[in-house]
Scaffold this active site. Structure first.
Site, PDB file in Angstrom:
ATOM      1  N   GLU A   1       1.711   8.736  -5.207  1.00  0.00           N
ATOM      2  CA  GLU A   1       0.669   8.310  -4.261  1.00  0.00           C
ATOM      3  C   GLU A   1       0.487   9.287  -3.112  1.00  0.00           C
ATOM      4  OE1 GLU A   1       3.024   6.246  -5.406  1.00  0.00           O
ATOM      5  OE2 GLU A   1       1.903   4.718  -6.495  1.00  0.00           O
TER       6      GLU A   1
ATOM      7  N   HIS B   1       5.778  -6.247  -3.174  1.00  0.00           N
ATOM      8  CA  HIS B   1       4.450  -6.211  -3.795  1.00  0.00           C
ATOM      9  C   HIS B   1       3.497  -7.245  -3.195  1.00  0.00           C
ATOM     10  CE1 HIS B   1       6.620  -3.898  -6.811  1.00  0.00           C
ATOM     11  NE2 HIS B   1       5.484  -3.532  -7.349  1.00  0.00           N
TER      12      HIS B   1
END
Lengths: 460, 331
Positions: free
Chosen positions: A194, A263
């Site tokens: 990322e 998450h």
């Protein structure tokens, strides 16, 4: 002994699915591990295997049936030579199709007497497009894909990059079909890096392209947040206006379901804090589409916060060519007189539900969907509070430094004399997201908490 | 410092040698002046001088063509001057004035020029490396034959995002030259104290990226290596790594007491390996210039630098309205 084969949950957010195809028929013997059916979930088409051995006694749900709820009996498994019990054969359930959320939500009428607790008559609110416009039902997922496809058709410099956006067709199927239409030059699968690909995206934007960078979820954008803030958001200013960064960072944000603390976080307030970014967090499919098209055209870096649970929800989307929604314009979903409810993103689902419950109890709530957090349409909120004199904010994120905190401060500074009660911020709880189902439910905001807050500010 | 390599030198004309001399001298004198202005309190914050490293950027600029891009870290004044950005505009940015290239809003570490294809000026160590790969991504997407010079130091070479960028640059054959300016100190940490394997040019091997080590005190060696790297990238063969061994004479920034190395080490480098003296010797021994010619050049450059300093002192501070502009581009 006959056992029911139940519709399986095949993803964290799956509530129902389509029984796409039976690969066995009544009378077939199956072994553990045999593939019995194909089931289409909100994310993908999955093969469904037998767990036990036996004979397919009866198929209860025909292939092609959509909206089969998880845990619905879909077939009866019997032992060799055993008959299908009569009671089980009769348990065939007809699945209820998930009701589409109507864009024109009912709105409560005004209360002449604040002591009145009689249910309010529903009043139609006007959807934010011209009267007579034809609409179609579309999921948020489809609306997002259409927005990207339309913008990619219109501008060859627009491209999509991210993990699994191409050949996998999107981890959440948002980019389904885009690789086929636009090819691998414009729909680019990245490695799981990322920080690196966010930086490459920003560099490509400096170099004159218009990247859409998909994060599989915004939790993973934490790896890349330096590039988002230090490189994308600040360069226009640092360059004295020379070097802009037209880029969209998008992906699901906030809690999904039972995926644990790492998450499940809402980053709305984090990004809304940063001058130089624009921050969008849509609720409905029409806003998802119109705002994403505006985001792709915007010459600034845009953080586009989606929500996994909303992806599968259907809304009315207007059949208007090139439908865009401007930034910085909140949407009033229902008009009301007793309290102003301010929310955005998935918070809107709880808020509209709360408004329905409140209407049953004779409380008329005005519901405002901020839609964009930067720019923030404080004018609409202030105008509403001047009318209702009360405000409750609703969001999923953590309480400290929340969007609600900011709205409260704005109201104190600019509408203090209109407030008849302190503003209450309904937020997620101040804890990392727990995994246990019961704890997770408590960690998240609920419509009942919104109702309780409204009763507090209306002194009922 | 690796021994000076006696690799084949490119054919270089007297004019070219003179141009390198001028460009390097401009950077040297400019940075000396910036140091003075800092001492006078006219420049604030961080100010990272490039003195000693001039041959790196001048050599690579000699290998670049119009339209090629460059991006670097916060030690960026030399890169800007070398690609033709106005000394007055750079100096006025250092003093935080409206005449600065970023209108006084960027400072020493943050200047840009679309016209000269200079993409900053980045303050987070290593962050410019994926950005540079992204610039190259845009060039490849547009198929325009351009190359991006992405500069970073031996310190940044230990950042994780550098290797993320290496991987994708190699995977996608991006036309980017990763220029590692190895000045041997990451701020105050000597390379041997920070880096497990000192051969930084080999850091791309795991990704299939070719690399080579270059004597960064020799502008002709840098130019030759740059041309080779540019050729590789322009041919569509993907990225290339140049580890350029150099040395900064001054501290990491103006506030660096430089206790991590000896005065003698710096002095030895200045006396024996100075990149400007090297070209000066070539010019004089090759009879391409006389002492008088060089004196004239010196005088001209001093005048340019002096004018830039005057401009940087006279240009007004940005008006307060500037606080609120350039946050968003107009839709």
């Amino acid at each position: 002994m006959a056992t029911e084969i139940l519709m399986p949950a095949l993803s964290p957010t799956m509530e129902e699915g389509t029984l796409a195809k039976w690969l066995v028929k009544e009378g077939d013997t199956v072994q553990s591990g045999d593939i019995m059916a194909e089931i289409e979930t909100d994310k993908a088409t999955m093969e469904f295997e037998a767990v036990d051995e036996g004979v397919i006694g009866k198929i209860l749900i025909a292939e092609g049936t959509a909206d089969v709820k998880v845990n619905t009996a879909i077939a009866i498994l019997v032992e060799e030579g055993e008959d299908v019990p009569a009671a089980s054969a009769a348990t065939t359930q007809v699945p209820q199709p998930a009701a589409a959320v109507a864009e024109a939500a009912p709105a409560g009428g005004s209360l002449a007497n604040s002591g009145n607790t009689a249910p309010l008559a529903p009043v139609k609110a006007t959807p934010p497009w011209p009267e007579g416009t034809k609409t179609k039902k579309q999921t948020v997922r489809e609306a997002l894909r259409d927005a990207m496809a339309e913008e990619m058709r219109g501008d060859g410099d627009v491209f999509l990059m991210g993990e699994e956006v191409g050949e996998y067709q999107g981890a959440y199927k948002i980019s389904q079909g885009l690789l086929d239409e636009f090819g691998s030059k414009r729909v680019i699968d990245t490695p799981i890096t990322e920080h690196g690909f966010a930086g490459i995206g920003v560099g490509a934007a400096f170099g004159g392209l218009r990247p859409i960078v998909e994060f599989m979820t915004f939790n993973f954008a934490m790896q890349a947040i330096d590039q988002i803030i230090n490189s994308a958001a600040k360069t226009l200013y640092m360059s004295g206006g020379q070097m802009g960064c037209p880029i969209v960072f998008r992906g699901p944000n906030g809690a999904a379901a039972r995926v644990g603390a790492q998450h499940s976080q809402d980053y709305a307030a984090w990004y809304a804090h940063i001058p130089g970014l624009k921050v969008v967090m849509p609720y409905s499919a029409s806003d998802a589409k119109g705002l994403l098209k505006s985001a792709i055209r915007d010459p600034n870096p845009v953080i586009f916060l989606e929500n996994e649970i909303l992806y599968g929800r259907s809304f009315d989307v207007p059949l208007i060519d090139d439908y865009t929604v401007p930034f910085g314009k909140a949407r009033v979903w229902r008009e009301g007189t007793d309290v102003t409810l301010v929310s955005f993103g998935i918070g809107m689902a709880h808020t509209l539900e709360a408004a329905d419950k409140l209407a049953e109890q004779g409380i008329s709530a005005e519901v405002i969907d901020l839609r964009t957090l930067r720019p923030l349409d404080t004018d609409t909120v202030i105008a509403s509070v001047q009318k209702t004199n009360r405000c409750v904010t609703v969001e999923e994120g953590f309480p400290v430094g929340s969007i609600g905190n900011h709205i409260s401060a704005v109201l104190m500074e600019q509408a203090f004399d209109y407030l008849d009660a302190p503003v209450i911020n309904c937020t997620g709880k101040d804890v990392p997201m727990p995994y246990a189902a019961n704890l997770e439910k408590h960690a998240l905001i609920t419509s009942d908490e919104v109702v309780a807050a409204v009763k507090q500010v209306t002194y009922r | 410092m690796a021994a000076r390599k006696t690799t084949a030198k490119p054919n270089v004309s007297a004019d070219e040698l003179l141009a390198y001399y001028k460009d390097m001298l401009l950077i040297r004198r400019f940075e000396e002046k910036a140091g003075q202005l800092y001492g006078m309190g006219l420049i604030g914050g961080f100010c990272h001088l490039y003195i000693g490293q001039e041959a790196v950027v001048v050599g690579l600029e000699a290998a670049a063509e119009e339209g090629d891009k460059r991006i670097t870290s916060y030690r960026d004044h030399g890169h800007m001057l070398a690609c033709g950005m106005e000394p007055g505009g750079v100096m006025a940015e250092l003093t935080g004035r409206i005449g600065g290239l970023s209108k006084g809003k960027g400072g020493s570490m943050h200047m840009f020029s679309k016209e000269k294809h200079f993409y900053g000026g980045h303050g987070i160590v290593g962050a410019q490396v994926p950005l540079g790969a992204g610039l190259a991504f845009a060039d490849k997407y547009k198929d325009n034959g351009r190359v991006t010079f992405t500069y970073f130091g031996d310190g940044a070479a230990n950042q994780g995002q550098v290797y993320e960028a290496f991987n994708m640059a190699a995977l996608w054959d991006l036309p980017v030259i990763f220029v590692i300016e190895n000045n041997q100190y990451a701020m105050g940490t000597a390379q041997k104290r920070s880096t497990s394997t000192p051969e930084l040019y080999t850091r791309g091997e795991a990704f299939g990226i070719k690399g080579e080590v270059v004597d960064g005190m020799d502008v002709l060696a840098v130019k030759a290596a740059g041309e080779k790297a540019v050729k590789h990238c322009r041919a569509g063969k993907g990225p290339y790594i140049l580890e350029i061994k150099t040395y900064r004479y001054r501290g990491h920034s103006m506030s660096d007491p430089a206790k991590y190395r000896t005065r003698e080490e710096v002095q030895k480098m200045r006396e024996e390996r100075d990149p400007i003296d090297h070209v000066r010797d070539l010019l004089l021994t090759g009879k391409h210039a006389t002492e008088d010619d060089l004196k004239t050049i010196d005088k001209d450059i001093k005048a340019v630098v002096s004018a830039s300093a005057d401009f940087a002192r006279e240009s007004p501070e940005p008006p307060l309205e500037e606080l609120w502009t350039d946050i968003y581009a107009e839709v």
